[in-house]
Write an enzyme that holds these catalytic residues in place. Structure first.
Site, PDB file in Angstrom:
ATOM      1  N   SER A 279       0.821  -1.215   0.000  1.00 28.80           N
ATOM      2  CA  SER A 279       0.000   0.000   0.000  1.00 28.80           C
ATOM      3  C   SER A 279       0.853   1.261   0.000  1.00 28.80           C
ATOM      4  CB  SER A 279      -0.883   0.044   1.247  1.00 28.80           C
ATOM      5  OG  SER A 279      -1.731  -1.057   1.293  1.00 28.80           O
TER       6      SER A 279
ATOM      7  N   HIS B 147      -3.650   0.377  -4.776  1.00 29.94           N
ATOM      8  CA  HIS B 147      -3.122  -0.844  -5.380  1.00 29.94           C
ATOM      9  C   HIS B 147      -3.567  -0.881  -6.842  1.00 29.94           C
ATOM     10  CE1 HIS B 147      -1.537  -3.130  -1.902  1.00 29.94           C
ATOM     11  NE2 HIS B 147      -2.263  -2.244  -1.260  1.00 29.94           N
TER      12      HIS B 147
ATOM     13  N   HIS C 205      -5.301  -8.851  -1.158  1.00 27.63           N
ATOM     14  CA  HIS C 205      -5.414  -9.139   0.271  1.00 27.63           C
ATOM     15  C   HIS C 205      -6.542 -10.127   0.528  1.00 27.63           C
ATOM     16  CE1 HIS C 205      -3.758  -5.060  -0.109  1.00 27.63           C
ATOM     17  NE2 HIS C 205      -3.097  -5.294   0.998  1.00 27.63           N
TER      18      HIS C 205
ATOM     19  N   TYR D  57      -8.619  -9.919   2.906  1.00 25.57           N
ATOM     20  CA  TYR D  57      -9.841  -9.209   3.328  1.00 25.57           C
ATOM     21  C   TYR D  57     -10.701  -8.737   2.161  1.00 25.57           C
ATOM     22  CZ  TYR D  57      -7.135  -4.890   2.542  1.00 25.57           C
ATOM     23  OH  TYR D  57      -6.370  -3.895   1.984  1.00 25.57           O
ATOM     24  N   GLU D  58     -10.134  -8.770   0.935  1.00 25.53           N
ATOM     25  CA  GLU D  58     -10.944  -8.366  -0.216  1.00 25.53           C
ATOM     26  C   GLU D  58     -11.983  -9.433  -0.559  1.00 25.53           C
ATOM     27  OE1 GLU D  58      -8.513  -6.295  -3.435  1.00 25.53           O
ATOM     28  OE2 GLU D  58      -6.928  -6.959  -2.062  1.00 25.53           O
TER      29      GLU D  58
ATOM     30  N   ALA E 132       2.925  -1.931   3.903  1.00 25.66           N
ATOM     31  CA  ALA E 132       2.753  -0.848   4.869  1.00 25.66           C
ATOM     32  C   ALA E 132       2.313  -1.496   6.170  1.00 25.66           C
ATOM     33  CB  ALA E 132       1.693   0.122   4.383  1.00 25.66           C
TER      34      ALA E 132
ATOM     35  N   MET F 183      -1.730  -6.367   7.204  1.00 25.10           N
ATOM     36  CA  MET F 183      -2.813  -7.234   6.724  1.00 25.10           C
ATOM     37  C   MET F 183      -2.401  -8.064   5.516  1.00 25.10           C
ATOM     38  SD  MET F 183      -5.794  -4.362   7.000  1.00 25.10           S
ATOM     39  CE  MET F 183      -5.901  -3.276   8.442  1.00 25.10           C
ATOM     40  N   SER F 184      -1.121  -8.375   5.406  1.00 15.74           N
ATOM     41  CA  SER F 184      -0.675  -9.083   4.200  1.00 15.74           C
ATOM     42  C   SER F 184       0.592  -9.880   4.474  1.00 15.74           C
ATOM     43  CB  SER F 184      -0.403  -8.048   3.097  1.00 15.74           C
ATOM     44  OG  SER F 184       0.714  -7.239   3.441  1.00 15.74           O
TER      45      SER F 184
ATOM     46  N   ASN G  43       2.377   4.273  10.408  1.00 14.82           N
ATOM     47  CA  ASN G  43       1.749   4.905  11.583  1.00 14.82           C
ATOM     48  C   ASN G  43       2.226   4.199  12.836  1.00 14.82           C
ATOM     49  OD1 ASN G  43      -0.082   2.814  10.162  1.00 14.82           O
ATOM     50  ND2 ASN G  43      -0.756   2.752  12.300  1.00 14.82           N
TER      51      ASN G  43
ATOM     52  N   HIS H  82      -6.617   4.946   6.447  1.00 12.98           N
ATOM     53  CA  HIS H  82      -5.965   4.512   5.211  1.00 12.98           C
ATOM     54  C   HIS H  82      -5.246   5.690   4.543  1.00 12.98           C
ATOM     55  CE1 HIS H  82      -5.084   1.965   1.824  1.00 12.98           C
ATOM     56  NE2 HIS H  82      -5.792   2.696   0.981  1.00 12.98           N
TER      57      HIS H  82
HETATM   58  N1  HPA Z   1      -2.473  -1.965  11.279  1.00 11.19           N
HETATM   59  C1  HPA Z   1      -2.631  -2.885  10.309  1.00 11.19           C
HETATM   60  N2  HPA Z   1      -2.240  -2.703   9.065  1.00 11.19           N
HETATM   61  C2  HPA Z   1      -1.642  -1.542   8.766  1.00 11.19           C
HETATM   62  C3  HPA Z   1      -1.443  -0.541   9.716  1.00 11.19           C
HETATM   63  C4  HPA Z   1      -1.875  -0.766  11.047  1.00 11.19           C
HETATM   64  O1  HPA Z   1      -1.736   0.078  11.950  1.00 11.19           O
HETATM   65  N3  HPA Z   1      -0.823   0.483   9.087  1.00 11.19           N
HETATM   66  C5  HPA Z   1      -0.655   0.101   7.808  1.00 11.19           C
HETATM   67  N4  HPA Z   1      -1.151  -1.128   7.604  1.00 11.19           N
END
Ligand code: HPA
Length: 280
Positions: free
Chosen positions: A35, A66, A88, A90-91, A118, A219-220, A243, A255
């Site tokens: 991402s 993406h 992903h 989750y999609e 990310a 998440m990946s 973050n 996001h």
């Molecule tokens: N949590 C999960 N996935 C992420 C995060 C997060 O804080 N930041 C970027 N992808």
């Protein structure tokens, strides 16, 4: 369990032949760009691009940030095949669909995978914009029954019970450390925890992850790395910390913030990946 839910070798090879029909080079290194980190694929020279939608059995990327295509060409003189945009879980795709591109890389003869993502920084010393070398992972998706290798084992790729003791190649890790030093890029390192998402973690989730030894969360990545290792690919993993994880619930994660941090992270990742490609 319905066996029709699993991707078969025949399907993998159909997708592989569709890629082969469009390229003349033999890529050596696969790359998955996370991402906000897609821009690196734009630096690939003599690029041939193939939208996922043109490839049989390929899922298409539905997430903003993406792009959803393969980019095949040269980076630092190395023939690479990059996924500009990952898929992903989750999609709504199956684990087999999420990891099909890695199977295809394997069948194309690719021996190394550079995977980026990310992630939220769980380790207290991580700051947004940092890059983390992934030295190991916590397979939280797999622990709760979402392992991409579930179903009939594809013996052509690897064994039923593949080892994961060194999922992230030690020599590649060392190479990345050296390149980061030469290029003066600060390189954190640690354990990546892979969750399914798409909701971000609660503060209690994050305190649990910290206690469990996670340094970054996303998440990946973990499904792709497991499938890559099953097929014997050597893996380099890099997380961009977008973050700080919100262990006390005092801030929110968005996001937009993840995408924004990608702009700071991409040039650092690019330096490291180019340096590693030169030495791989
Ligand atoms: N949590 C999960 N996935 C992420 C995060 C997060 O804080 N930041 C970027 N992808």
């Amino acid at each position: 369990m319905d066996m029709e839910n699993f991707i078969s070798l025949a399907q993998i090879d159909e997708a592989t032949r569709a890629v082969q029909a469009k390229i003349t080079v033999q890529p050596k290194v696969g790359m998955i760009l996370g991402s906000g980190l897609n821009a690196l694929a734009d630096s690939i020279q003599n690029a041939v691009t193939i939208p996922y939608g043109e490839l049989p059995h390929f899922p298409t990327s539905t997430v903003q940030g993406h792009v959803g295509r393969l980019v095949i060409g040269q980076l630092e003189g190395v023939d690479v095949l990059a996924m500009q945009g990952r898929i992903h879980y989750y999609e709504g795709y199956t684990m087999g669909q999420v990891t099909l591109p890695v199977r295809v890389m394997n069948r194309l003869g690719i021996g190394s995978l550079v995977v980026t993502n990310a992630a939220g920084g769980v380790a207290p010393q991580f700051e947004p914009g940092d890059v983390m070398l992934i030295t190991d992972h916590l397979n939280l998706m797999g622990m709760s029954g979402l392992n991409p290798l579930m179903g009939p084992n594809l013996d052509e790729f690897g064994p039923r019970f593949p080892d994961m003791s060194q999922a992230y190649d030690r020599a590649y890790c060392e190479l990345a450390r050296q390149v980061a030093k030469t290029e003066k890029v600060k390189l954190q390192e640690g354990v990546y925890a892979g969750l399914s998402g798409p909701s971000f973690e609660s503060p209690a989730d994050l305190r649990f992850l910290r206690t469990a030894g996670a340094d970054a969360v996303g998440m990946s990545t973990v499904p792709e790395v497991i499938v890559a290792r099953h097929g014997g690919l050597r893996v380099l993993g890099l997380s961009g910390v977008s973050n700080k994880a919100n262990l006390d619930g005092s801030t929110i994660t968005t996001h937009a913030e993840v995408m924004e941090a990608g702009k700071v992270i991409t040039p650092k990742l690019e330096k490291i990946i180019r340096g590693v490609l030169r030495e791989m």
